[in-house]
Design a protein around this motif. Structure first.
Motif, short mmCIF file in Angstrom:
data_model
loop_
_atom_site.label_atom_id
_atom_site.label_comp_id
_atom_site.label_asym_id
_atom_site.label_seq_id
_atom_site.Cartn_x
_atom_site.Cartn_y
_atom_site.Cartn_z
N PHE A 181 0.98 -1.19 -0.01
CA PHE A 181 0.19 -0.05 -0.10
C PHE A 181 1.13 1.37 0.01
O PHE A 181 1.96 1.29 0.65
N HIS A 182 0.53 2.34 -0.79
CA HIS A 182 1.03 3.53 -0.77
C HIS A 182 0.26 4.54 -0.64
O HIS A 182 -0.65 4.78 -1.38
N THR A 183 0.08 5.27 0.50
CA THR A 183 -1.01 5.99 0.74
C THR A 183 -0.49 7.42 1.36
O THR A 183 -1.32 8.59 1.55
N GLY A 216 5.02 1.34 1.09
CA GLY A 216 5.13 2.46 0.17
C GLY A 216 6.08 3.64 0.61
O GLY A 216 6.72 3.38 1.51
N GLY A 217 5.79 4.76 0.16
CA GLY A 217 6.60 6.03 0.33
C GLY A 217 5.59 6.94 1.06
O GLY A 217 4.86 6.58 1.69
N GLY A 218 6.41 8.27 1.01
CA GLY A 218 5.71 9.53 1.80
C GLY A 218 6.06 9.48 3.23
O GLY A 218 5.66 10.39 3.73
N LEU A 248 9.98 -0.42 3.19
CA LEU A 248 9.28 0.86 2.94
C LEU A 248 10.12 1.54 1.62
O LEU A 248 11.21 1.24 1.28
N GLU A 249 9.39 2.35 0.85
CA GLU A 249 10.10 2.84 -0.27
C GLU A 249 9.80 4.29 -0.48
O GLU A 249 9.29 4.87 -1.31
N PRO A 250 10.60 5.10 0.35
CA PRO A 250 10.44 6.49 0.55
C PRO A 250 11.27 7.17 -0.85
O PRO A 250 12.23 6.43 -1.21
N GLY A 251 10.79 8.31 -1.30
CA GLY A 251 11.74 8.86 -2.35
C GLY A 251 12.17 10.05 -1.65
O GLY A 251 13.44 10.25 -1.48
N GLU A 252 11.49 10.96 -1.18
CA GLU A 252 11.82 12.17 -0.41
C GLU A 252 12.85 11.99 0.31
O GLU A 252 13.98 12.79 0.59
N ALA A 253 12.64 11.02 1.46
CA ALA A 253 13.45 10.93 2.46
C ALA A 253 14.79 10.67 2.11
O ALA A 253 15.89 11.13 3.16
#
Ligand SMILES: Cc1ncc(COP(=O)(O)O)c(C=O)c1O
Length: 416
Positions: A181-183, A216-218, A248-253
């Motif tokens: 899930f990515h929310t 997900g990310g975020g 976990l798949e963050p981009g921004e972080a």
């Protein structure tokens, strides 16, 4: 190369800041066993993939091209080119002619619908049965934790992202061992925990049928006020309770506050309210999220800022400027509008309060420009793309390396 030798506009990515973020992320994975991936959509500066690969287990791609980039570049120095690292991919719908290549280079494959899973089964199943690829379904918890940015909310009504509970069969299809899930978007540990509680309620019956879950990310994990201890306890508890491998798949972080965009002041225009300064950087071309989100990027040295869509002039100056809104009597600062040299009237980066008016030729520095900037930029109006510069961690004058310079040919080759 020295700072003074750099071109404008340039994105400058700071290795030191990147390392700071990566250490925070590594600490989370080391103390929980949870695996963290780089979401390439946010930051694909592959020159630094070997550095990132020392801290993270792999990447997550939005399709074949990002997956290929990871396959070719995401490895620590010295490792051979061949997915040593994990290469995850999610697309709302895959093109049949790309599926075989995706399966041959990816380690984890996510589907957005049962129909997609079955449509491509004959291609992915042999890889899955040979233990070369793991397959998951993206679910939609229909649990929104954000307000105001429907464009970034996969749980907004009508969202096409993720399978809703009523569309998921009681028994997971053959070959599916994970859920995704990515929310979230730029959020803390609490919204993640709330979301997972909702997943437990709605999708709980599946949690003991799977072996891994991707959350997900975020997650703004590298932000100063992020509660990493809360995240760690949650991850440890969840792992223990369900025996799941957690991703976990963050981009921004990964690259948060690890990049700047330098730009030169080209002209000053007297507008009806406050002076406008024309820069050689463009919101529309070089920082599209400024207009899309919208948001006002931080500007080094500014005292205050307003969004470009706020009414300028007296409102923008908010009592600091003189009656006519020229900003001349602004006390401890002057209000200016910073805009671009494109034809787009709305190509305004923001309204800022500066200690004094910039001079033509001055260089201004916008912050937090590593993420969702170079991956989204474009050459509208024939604008040149900013150079991509790496600021090495060593404290020497010559620490700036132009990794890539873009010119007319880069503009021309995308047209015909
Ligand atoms: C499926 C998925 N994973 C991860 C991310 C990365 O999110 P962020 O950069 O906000 O951490 C996104 C962003 O849109 C996404 O859609």
């Amino acid at each position: 190369m020295k700072y003074e030798q750099l071109n404008t506009p340039s994105y400058i990515v700071q290795e030191k800041a990147l390392l700071k973020n990566l250490n925070i992320l590594k600490d989370v994975s080391d103390s929980t066993g949870c695996k963290i991936l780089l979401a390439e959509k946010a930051f694909s500066m592959y020159r630094v993939y070997p550095l990132i690969a020392r801290y993270l287990v792999g990447t997550t791609a939005s399709g074949l091209f990002e997956a290929k980039l990871s396959y070719e570049e995401f490895r620590t120095d010295g490792e051979p080119v061949k997915a040593v690292k994990e290469n995850h991919v999610f697309e709302p719908a895959y093109k049949p002619d790309e599926m075989k290549e995706i399966c041959s280079i990816c380690t984890h494959l996510y589907f957005n619908s049962i129909a997609q899973l079955e449509a491509h089964r004959s291609i992915w199943e042999p890889y899955q049965k040979a233990g070369k690829i793991k397959v998951a379904l993206r679910i939609n918890p229909e649990f929104s934790t954000q307000e105001g940015h429907a464009i970034y909310d996969p749980c907004s009504p009508g969202s096409r992202l993720g399978i809703r509970r009523e569309s998921l069969p009681e028994k997971l299809p053959e070959g599916v061992t994970g859920l995704h899930f990515h929310t979230l978007c730029e959020q803390g540990a609490e919204p993640l925990i709330d979301t997972f509680r909702s997943v437990e309620k709605t999708f709980g019956s599946y949690l003991d049928k799977i072996s891994w879950i991707n959350m997900g990310g975020g997650h703004h994990i590298s932000k100063a006020d992020y509660d990493t201890e809360k995240l760690k306890s949650f991850l440890n508890e969840t792992k223990e309770k369900y025996g799941l491998e957690i991703y976990l798949e963050p981009g921004e972080a990964i690259a948060l506050d690890a990049g700047t965009l330098i730009t030169r002041v080209l002209d000053r225009v007297e507008t009806s309210d406050i002076p406008t300064f024309i820069l050689d950087a463009s919101a529309a071309c070089h920082m599209p999220d400024v207009l899309e989100m919208p948001y006002t990027p931080p500007l080094f040295g500014s005292l205050d800022s307003r969004g470009s869509s706020d009414a300028p002039g007296a409102d923008a100056a908010d009592g600091d400027a003189d009656e006519g809104g020229s900003g001349q009597n602004a006390g401890d600062g002057v209000w200016v509008r910073l805009a671009s040299r494109t034809c787009l009237a709305g190509d305004v980066i923001g309204i800022y309060k500066l200690p004094s008016y910039p001079a033509i030729g001055d260089i201004l520095t916008f912050g937090d420009m590593a993420i969702y900037s170079m991956v989204k930029n474009n050459t509208f109006n024939g604008m040149a793309l900013p150079d991509i510069v790496l600021e090495h961690a060593e404290d020497t004058e010559d620490r700036f390396e132009i990794v890539k310079h873009f010119g007319y040919e880069d503009f021309k080759m995308r047209l015909s």
